[in-house]
Design an enzyme around this catalytic site. Structure first.
Site, PDB file in Angstrom:
ATOM      1  N   ASP A  31       0.028  23.630 -50.078  1.00  0.00           N
ATOM      2  CA  ASP A  31       0.094  24.074 -49.163  1.00  0.00           C
ATOM      3  C   ASP A  31       0.174  25.842 -48.336  1.00  0.00           C
ATOM      4  O   ASP A  31      -0.208  26.009 -47.289  1.00  0.00           O
ATOM      5  CB  ASP A  31       1.705  23.458 -48.053  1.00  0.00           C
ATOM      6  N   TYR A  34      -3.562  26.189 -48.594  1.00  0.00           N
ATOM      7  CA  TYR A  34      -3.830  25.761 -46.428  1.00  0.00           C
ATOM      8  C   TYR A  34      -3.511  27.130 -45.669  1.00  0.00           C
ATOM      9  O   TYR A  34      -4.128  26.988 -45.043  1.00  0.00           O
ATOM     10  CB  TYR A  34      -3.914  24.842 -46.319  1.00  0.00           C
ATOM     11  N   SER A  80     -10.480  -6.835 -25.691  1.00  0.00           N
ATOM     12  CA  SER A  80      -8.951  -7.912 -26.555  1.00  0.00           C
ATOM     13  C   SER A  80      -9.831  -8.739 -28.040  1.00  0.00           C
ATOM     14  O   SER A  80     -10.633  -9.077 -27.786  1.00  0.00           O
ATOM     15  CB  SER A  80      -8.004  -7.869 -25.447  1.00  0.00           C
ATOM     16  N   GLU A 109      -8.787  -8.349 -42.075  1.00  0.00           N
ATOM     17  CA  GLU A 109      -8.407  -6.572 -41.822  1.00  0.00           C
ATOM     18  C   GLU A 109      -6.656  -6.961 -41.297  1.00  0.00           C
ATOM     19  O   GLU A 109      -5.989  -7.670 -40.886  1.00  0.00           O
ATOM     20  CB  GLU A 109      -8.779  -5.730 -41.141  1.00  0.00           C
ATOM     21  N   LYS A 111      -3.631  -6.343 -38.833  1.00  0.00           N
ATOM     22  CA  LYS A 111      -4.269  -5.627 -37.257  1.00  0.00           C
ATOM     23  C   LYS A 111      -2.872  -4.918 -36.952  1.00  0.00           C
ATOM     24  O   LYS A 111      -1.835  -4.719 -36.782  1.00  0.00           O
ATOM     25  CB  LYS A 111      -3.780  -6.967 -36.666  1.00  0.00           C
ATOM     26  N   ASP A 113      -0.672  -2.330 -35.393  1.00  0.00           N
ATOM     27  CA  ASP A 113       0.606  -2.657 -33.998  1.00  0.00           C
ATOM     28  C   ASP A 113       0.544  -0.753 -33.175  1.00  0.00           C
ATOM     29  O   ASP A 113       0.690  -0.203 -33.639  1.00  0.00           O
ATOM     30  CB  ASP A 113       1.558  -2.653 -33.897  1.00  0.00           C
ATOM     31  N   ARG A 132      -7.946   2.224 -23.982  1.00  0.00           N
ATOM     32  CA  ARG A 132      -8.616   1.681 -23.416  1.00  0.00           C
ATOM     33  C   ARG A 132      -8.730   1.325 -22.113  1.00  0.00           C
ATOM     34  O   ARG A 132      -9.851   0.531 -21.238  1.00  0.00           O
ATOM     35  CB  ARG A 132      -8.202  -0.427 -24.778  1.00  0.00           C
ATOM     36  N   GLU A 166      -7.376   2.257 -33.882  1.00  0.00           N
ATOM     37  CA  GLU A 166      -5.397   1.832 -33.485  1.00  0.00           C
ATOM     38  C   GLU A 166      -5.121   3.572 -33.703  1.00  0.00           C
ATOM     39  O   GLU A 166      -5.146   3.924 -35.058  1.00  0.00           O
ATOM     40  CB  GLU A 166      -5.046   0.851 -34.124  1.00  0.00           C
ATOM     41  N   TYR A 218     -11.607   0.988 -37.095  1.00  0.00           N
ATOM     42  CA  TYR A 218     -12.119  -0.213 -37.824  1.00  0.00           C
ATOM     43  C   TYR A 218     -13.076  -0.786 -36.531  1.00  0.00           C
ATOM     44  O   TYR A 218     -13.790  -1.986 -37.073  1.00  0.00           O
ATOM     45  CB  TYR A 218     -10.897  -2.078 -37.663  1.00  0.00           C
ATOM     46  N   LYS A 282     -13.109 -10.449 -39.343  1.00  0.00           N
ATOM     47  CA  LYS A 282     -13.517 -10.849 -38.078  1.00  0.00           C
ATOM     48  C   LYS A 282     -15.387 -11.296 -38.948  1.00  0.00           C
ATOM     49  O   LYS A 282     -15.231 -11.722 -39.954  1.00  0.00           O
ATOM     50  CB  LYS A 282     -14.129  -9.435 -38.083  1.00  0.00           C
ATOM     51  N   LYS A 306      -1.893 -13.935 -34.844  1.00  0.00           N
ATOM     52  CA  LYS A 306      -0.092 -13.229 -34.423  1.00  0.00           C
ATOM     53  C   LYS A 306       0.517 -13.219 -35.666  1.00  0.00           C
ATOM     54  O   LYS A 306       0.831 -14.603 -36.345  1.00  0.00           O
ATOM     55  CB  LYS A 306       0.199 -13.486 -33.374  1.00  0.00           C
ATOM     56  N   CYS A 400      35.280   2.764 -15.764  1.00  0.00           N
ATOM     57  CA  CYS A 400      34.849   2.670 -17.074  1.00  0.00           C
ATOM     58  C   CYS A 400      35.831   2.078 -18.633  1.00  0.00           C
ATOM     59  O   CYS A 400      37.134   2.435 -18.103  1.00  0.00           O
ATOM     60  CB  CYS A 400      35.361   4.082 -17.199  1.00  0.00           C
ATOM     61  N   CYS A 403      38.459   5.182 -19.683  1.00  0.00           N
ATOM     62  CA  CYS A 403      39.334   5.884 -18.517  1.00  0.00           C
ATOM     63  C   CYS A 403      39.823   5.715 -17.329  1.00  0.00           C
ATOM     64  O   CYS A 403      40.285   5.929 -16.720  1.00  0.00           O
ATOM     65  CB  CYS A 403      38.879   7.837 -18.492  1.00  0.00           C
ATOM     66  N   CYS A 418      30.181   7.226 -15.676  1.00  0.00           N
ATOM     67  CA  CYS A 418      31.128   7.955 -15.529  1.00  0.00           C
ATOM     68  C   CYS A 418      31.684   8.957 -15.320  1.00  0.00           C
ATOM     69  O   CYS A 418      31.243   9.773 -15.649  1.00  0.00           O
ATOM     70  CB  CYS A 418      31.924   7.471 -16.815  1.00  0.00           C
ATOM     71  N   CYS A 423      37.169  12.355 -18.417  1.00  0.00           N
ATOM     72  CA  CYS A 423      37.044  11.000 -19.637  1.00  0.00           C
ATOM     73  C   CYS A 423      37.209  11.229 -21.197  1.00  0.00           C
ATOM     74  O   CYS A 423      36.275  11.603 -21.326  1.00  0.00           O
ATOM     75  CB  CYS A 423      35.524  10.023 -18.937  1.00  0.00           C
TER      76      CYS A 423
HETATM   77  S1  IVH Z   1     -11.180  -5.234 -33.184  1.00  0.00           S
HETATM   78  C1  IVH Z   1     -14.021  -6.080 -29.389  1.00  0.00           C
HETATM   79  N1  IVH Z   1      -8.988  -4.591 -35.944  1.00  0.00           N
HETATM   80  O1  IVH Z   1      -5.552  -5.607 -31.302  1.00  0.00           O
HETATM   81  C2  IVH Z   1     -12.635  -6.125 -30.890  1.00  0.00           C
HETATM   82  N2  IVH Z   1      -8.678  -4.998 -33.008  1.00  0.00           N
HETATM   83  O2  IVH Z   1      -4.576  -7.640 -29.925  1.00  0.00           O
HETATM   84  C3  IVH Z   1     -12.124  -5.172 -30.389  1.00  0.00           C
HETATM   85  N3  IVH Z   1      -5.611  -4.192 -33.018  1.00  0.00           N
HETATM   86  O3  IVH Z   1      -7.834  -4.530 -28.493  1.00  0.00           O
HETATM   87  C4  IVH Z   1     -10.754  -5.076 -31.903  1.00  0.00           C
HETATM   88  N4  IVH Z   1      -6.104  -3.871 -35.493  1.00  0.00           N
HETATM   89  O4  IVH Z   1      -6.174  -2.540 -30.452  1.00  0.00           O
HETATM   90  C5  IVH Z   1      -9.863  -5.200 -34.135  1.00  0.00           C
HETATM   91  N5  IVH Z   1      -8.310  -4.002 -37.962  1.00  0.00           N
HETATM   92  C6  IVH Z   1      -8.965  -4.454 -36.255  1.00  0.00           C
HETATM   93  C7  IVH Z   1      -7.220  -4.270 -35.307  1.00  0.00           C
HETATM   94  C8  IVH Z   1      -7.220  -4.048 -33.124  1.00  0.00           C
HETATM   95  C9  IVH Z   1      -5.332  -3.090 -33.961  1.00  0.00           C
HETATM   96  C10 IVH Z   1      -5.619  -4.228 -31.997  1.00  0.00           C
HETATM   97  C11 IVH Z   1      -7.424  -3.591 -30.718  1.00  0.00           C
HETATM   98  C12 IVH Z   1      -7.260  -4.792 -30.547  1.00  0.00           C
HETATM   99  C13 IVH Z   1      -6.150  -5.470 -29.764  1.00  0.00           C
HETATM  100  C14 IVH Z   1      -6.319  -6.971 -29.868  1.00  0.00           C
END
Ligand code: IVH
Length: 665
Positions: A31, A34, A80, A109, A111, A113, A132, A166, A218, A282, A306, A400, A403, A418, A423
Site C-alpha cells: 500500500d 501505491y 429486465s 451465473e 444474480k 443483488d 437503468r 451490477e 455480466y 442464459k 429467484k 412516552c 417519562c 418525545c 425524559c
Molecule cells: S442479465 C437482458 N445477469 O437482475 C438481461 N442480470 O431481475 C440483462 N442481475 O436487470 C440482465 N445479476 O440488474 C443478468 N448475472 C446477471 C445478473 C443480472 C444481477 C440483475 C440485473 C437485471 C435484474 C433482473
C-alpha cells in the site's frame, strides 16, 4: 526523465496496481508503494495542469457536487429478466428455448443483488455510466461510478463498447455504513441493495466514494461487433479487459445440471461476501439471442431463478417503544424467538406508526418474519387466517413509555418524538453518546454503567459526568465498584477534559452534527464561544454545512438549558477551544485574489472559504494590488482588466487541482 512521460507511466502503473488489488485481489506491491506513486503523480499533475485527464487515477476520489443527474437515453433498451421459482418452471423455460433451438447450452451465473448499470467506453476510455431508469432513459451517474476502484478507466478495445452489470454494496461495507449511521443517529439502510442505490444517487461523489461499493459485469452489449459469438466468450473478453467478472458460473447442458448448480449455490450463498437473490440462466450462443428475441420487457434467451426468501412464522408478543437521544421513538416487535436465515431472532424494528397500520400488525398476531437482504429481521405482515379474535388494532401510544410526556408527530414526518428534554431515556442516551468512542471516548463509561449510575441518581445530565468524583464514597459501597475500577473511571473522566473541541461538539449531540461536521466547525471557529455566536448565514458560508445543519446549530445554542450546560462544562475545565492550525504554505498564502466568472466545481462561497483557510485575502475587484485572478466560465470585465494590468490568472480547473494537491499533503 521527461515529466510528461512520467505522468503517463505513473497513470498506467497505478491503474495496473488497482487492477491487481481490486479485481484480482492479489496486489504485487505494498500500500505504501501505491501511495508513493499516487503522491508523485499528484505532484506532477499539479505542475502540468495541461495534462489534466478526467480518467487519471488521481480523479477517482470523488468531489464533484452536482445539482441533479442528467437524463440519458439508452442506445439499446436495458431489459429486465423473467423469473422462475422452481424446477418445473425452469424446465418449462428450457422447453420454450429448445422449441426453436436445436443445440442448447447455457451459462449459469449468480444474480447479484444491486442495481443495474451500463458503462460506455469510447476508443478505450471510460466515458459514461448510466443507471437503468425505466429501461429507456436512465441517469448519468458517471462521477459516482468512477469512484468504484475496481472499474477500469481504460480498456484495450477501440470503438464504442457498452458493458452492463451490477453495482452492489459488499456485506462488510454495509455493516460498517450502518454502524456509522447508528452512531450518528441517522436512519439505517434496510439492506445492501438500498444502501448501494442510495450511494449511487448521492449528488456529492465524495460521499459515494466512501461507501465501499463494488461491481460485477455480466453483459457485453455489442460483443458481436467484436467477433464474439458466445456469452462465455463475452465474459472471458470482459475479464481480459480487466472488468470484474464473477468467477462463480457454470456452463450447463441440461436442466438437471442447472438445478445442481442452484442447489450448490443455495448452500453457499450466506457465506459469500455480497448478496445474491438468485441465479441467472442464459443461452450461451449469441446468435440464438437474436433468433429468440425478446418480449416487451424481458429476453427469451435468459431467465432468473429467484431464491425463496426464508420466511418463518412466530408470535408477536408485544410492541415496545424505545426512545433515542433526539427523542425519536422507534416501535419494536417483541417476538417469540425463532430461527431464520442462520440466526435466532427475537426482535425486529417496526419503524413507525404508518408501517404498523399499513401492514395491520396487531399484538398477539402470528406474524411472518424474514431477514431483509438476509441481514436485518423484518416483520412482513400478519397471518390473518390465524387470528382468534383476541388481536385488536394497534393504537400508537400518545405518551412516552419512559417519562409519560406527550409524544409529538410532526405533519411531514413518519416518526413520533418525545418532546420532554428531561425524559430519562433521552438523558441516558445522550450521556451514552457523549461518552462514546467517537465523542469524548470515556471507555469505562459504557451503556450499562450509564444506565446504572442514572438509576442511582448520580447521572442526570451530561454535566453530572464531571461531578461523579463527588460520589466516590457512595460508589465504593456499590457491588462491582472496587477501588481500582472507580479510580479508573474517574481518571478516564478527568482525562477527557483535555479532548479536542471537535470531540466535545460531536458529543453534545446537536442534531445533524456528525463527526465530520463537528471537525469542520471546530477547525473553522476555533472556540466554543465563536461557534455559539455564529448566525445561520455565517454557518452556511462554510463548505459542507448546509442550511438544515446551520438551523439546528443555532437552535441548539439558543436554548438556555444548553447554554447552562456549556457554562458548567467550562467551569469543570473542559477544553473549549482549538489550536489554530498552522497555515501551511500554499501558492495562495498572503496573496490578494479575485474570483470571477461562473465556478462549476465549488460554489463562490466555498472557493472563498478555501482561499481564506489557505491564508489568502479575497477581494471583490481587480486592481494593481491584485496578485491573482481565478476565473470560471463566462468571466467578463474583471478578466479583461486583469489582462490589461498583467495580473496572473488561473482557470478553475487548475485551481481545483491546486487545492486537491494541497489537501492531500
Ligand atoms: S442479465 C437482458 N445477469 O437482475 C438481461 N442480470 O431481475 C440483462 N442481475 O436487470 C440482465 N445479476 O440488474 C443478468 N448475472 C446477471 C445478473 C443480472 C444481477 C440483475 C440485473 C437485471 C435484474 C433482473
Amino acid at each position: 526523465m521527461d515529466e510528461i512521460k512520467r505522468i503517463r507511466e505513473l497513470r498506467a502503473l497505478l491503474e495496473q496496481l488497482s487492477y491487481e488489488y481490486y479485481v484480482l485481489d492479489h496486489p504485487s506491491r505494498s500500500d505504501q508503494e501505491y501511495d508513493r506513486y499516487m503522491q508523485e503523480l499528484i505532484a506532477l499533475e499539479e505542475k502540468h495542469p495541461e495534462e489534466y485527464d478526467p480518467n487519471s487515477p488521481t480523479q477517482r476520489v470523488g468531489g464533484a457536487v452536482l445539482d441533479g443527474f442528467e437524463k440519458v437515453e439508452h442506445k439499446r433498451m436495458m431489459l429486465s429478466l423473467g423469473n422462475v421459482f422452481n424446477y418445473e418452471e425452469l424446465a418449462a423455460f428450457d422447453e420454450r428455448v429448445r422449441a426453436s433451438e436445436s443445440q442448447v447450452r447455457y451459462v449459469v451465473e449468480l444474480k447479484i443483488d444491486g442495481l443495474a448499470m451500463s458503462l460506455i467506453y469510447q476508443d478505450g476510455n471510460f466515458v459514461q455510466a448510466v443507471t437503468r431508469g425505466d429501461g429507456n432513459i436512465g441517469e448519468d451517474v458517471t462521477n459516482n461510478i468512477k469512484t468504484i476502484q475496481s472499474i477500469p478507466m481504460h480498456i484495450d478495445l477501440m470503438g464504442e463498447v457498452e458493458v452492463r452489470g451490477e453495482v452492489y454494496m459488499p456485506k462488510a461495507s454495509f455493516r460498517r455504513l450502518n454502524s456509522e449511521r447508528e452512531a450518528n443517529g441517522e436512519e439505517l439502510f434496510a439492506n445492501p441493495r438500498n444502501a448501494a442505490a442510495g450511494s449511487v444517487r448521492q449528488l456529492d461523489s465524495s460521499i459515494c466514494a466512501k461507501r465501499g461499493l463494488d461491481a460485477f459485469w455480466y453483459y457485453f452489449v455489442n460483443a458481436q461487433e467484436y467477433g464474439i459469438h458466445s456469452q462465455e466468450e463475452a465474459l472471458e473478453t470482459m475479464s481480459q479487459m480487466h472488468l470484474r467478472v464473477n468467477p462463480l458460473r457454470r456452463c450447463c447442458d441440461t436442466v438437471d445440471e442447472i438445478w445442481q448448480f442452484i442447489q450448490e449455490i443455495s448452500e453457499q450463498r450466506h457465506d459469500l461476501p455480497y448478496e445474491i437473490d438468485g441465479i441467472v440462466i442464459k443461452v450461451d450462443d449469441l446468435n440464438a439471442w437474436t433468433r429468440l428475441g425478446t418480449t416487451v420487457k424481458v429476453p427469451r434467451w435468459a431467465t432468473a431463478y429467484k431464491f425463496p426468501a426464508e420466511e418463518v412464522k412466530t408470535r408477536l408478543l408485544d410492541i415496545v417503544l424505545s426512545v433515542g437521544r433526539t427523542g425519536r421513538i422507534t416501535p419494536n416487535a417483541v417476538l417469540e424467538p425463532v430461527r431464520v436465515a442462520g440466526t435466532t431472532v427475537s426482535a425486529a424494528q417496526l419503524h413507525n406508526e404508518d408501517m404498523i397500520k399499513e401492514k395491520d400488525i396487531r399484538i398477539h398476531d402470528i406474524v411472518i418474519v424474514r431477514k431483509a437482504g438476509d441481514i436485518i429481521p423484518e416483520v412482513v405482515g400478519p397471518d390473518i387466517e390465524r387470528r382468534d379474535g383476541s388481536q385488536q388494532p394497534y393504537v400508537f401510544p400518545s405518551t412516552c413509555p419512559i417519562c409519560g410526556g406527550h409524544l409529538l408527530r410532526l405533519p411531514q414526518e413518519a416518526a413520533h418524538y418525545c418532546i420532554n428534554q428531561d425524559c430519562p431515556a433521552r438523558v441516558v442516551e445522550s450521556i451514552i453518546h457523549f461518552a462514546s468512542r467517537d465523542a469524548m471516548d470515556i471507555d469505562t463509561l459504557g451503556d450499562k454503567r450509564v444506565e446504572q449510575l442514572h438509576e442511582w441518581g448520580m447521572l442526570d445530565s451530561i454535566e453530572d459526568i464531571y461531578r461523579l468524583k463527588e460520589h466516590r464514597q457512595e460508589l465504593l459501597a456499590k457491588e462491582g465498584y472496587q477501588a481500582k475500577s472507580v479510580q479508573k473511571l474517574l481518571d478516564a473522566i478527568e482525562k477527557s477534559k483535555e479532548n479536542p473541541l471537535e470531540d466535545l461538539l460531536f458529543g453534545l449531540g446537536i442534531r445533524q452534527v456528525g463527526k465530520k461536521a463537528a471537525r469542520i466547525l471546530a477547525k473553522q471557529f476555533l472556540s466554543m464561544d465563536a461557534l455559539m455566536a455564529a448566525d445561520e448565514e455565517q454557518l452556511t458560508m462554510i463548505r459542507d454545512i448546509g442550511e438544515i445543519t446551520a438551523k439546528s446549530i443555532v437552535a441548539f445554542f439558543a436554548e438556555e438549558k444548553n447554554q447552562h450546560m456549556i457554562d458548567q462544562l467550562r467551569s469543570f475545565g473542559l477544553r473549549m477551544d482549538s489550536e489554530k492550525e498552522e497555515i501551511k504554505e500554499s501558492i495562495f498564502t498572503n496573496k490578494t485574489i479575485v474570483l470571477t466568472g461562473t465556478l462549476s466545481y465549488y460554489t463562490r462561497n466555498e472557493a472563498k472559504a478555501i482561499l481564506l483557510s489557505l491564508g489568502a485575502n479575497v477581494a471583490g475587484s481587480v486592481s494593481k494590488k491584485t496578485d491573482l485572478v481565478i476565473y470560471g466560465e463566462n468571466a467578463g470585465s474583471k478578466l479583461t482588466k486583469a489582462q490589461e494590468l498583467g495580473v496572473e490568472m488561473m482557470n478553475e480547473e487548475a485551481f481545483v487541482q491546486e487545492v486537491k494537491a494541497y489537501e492531500s499533503q
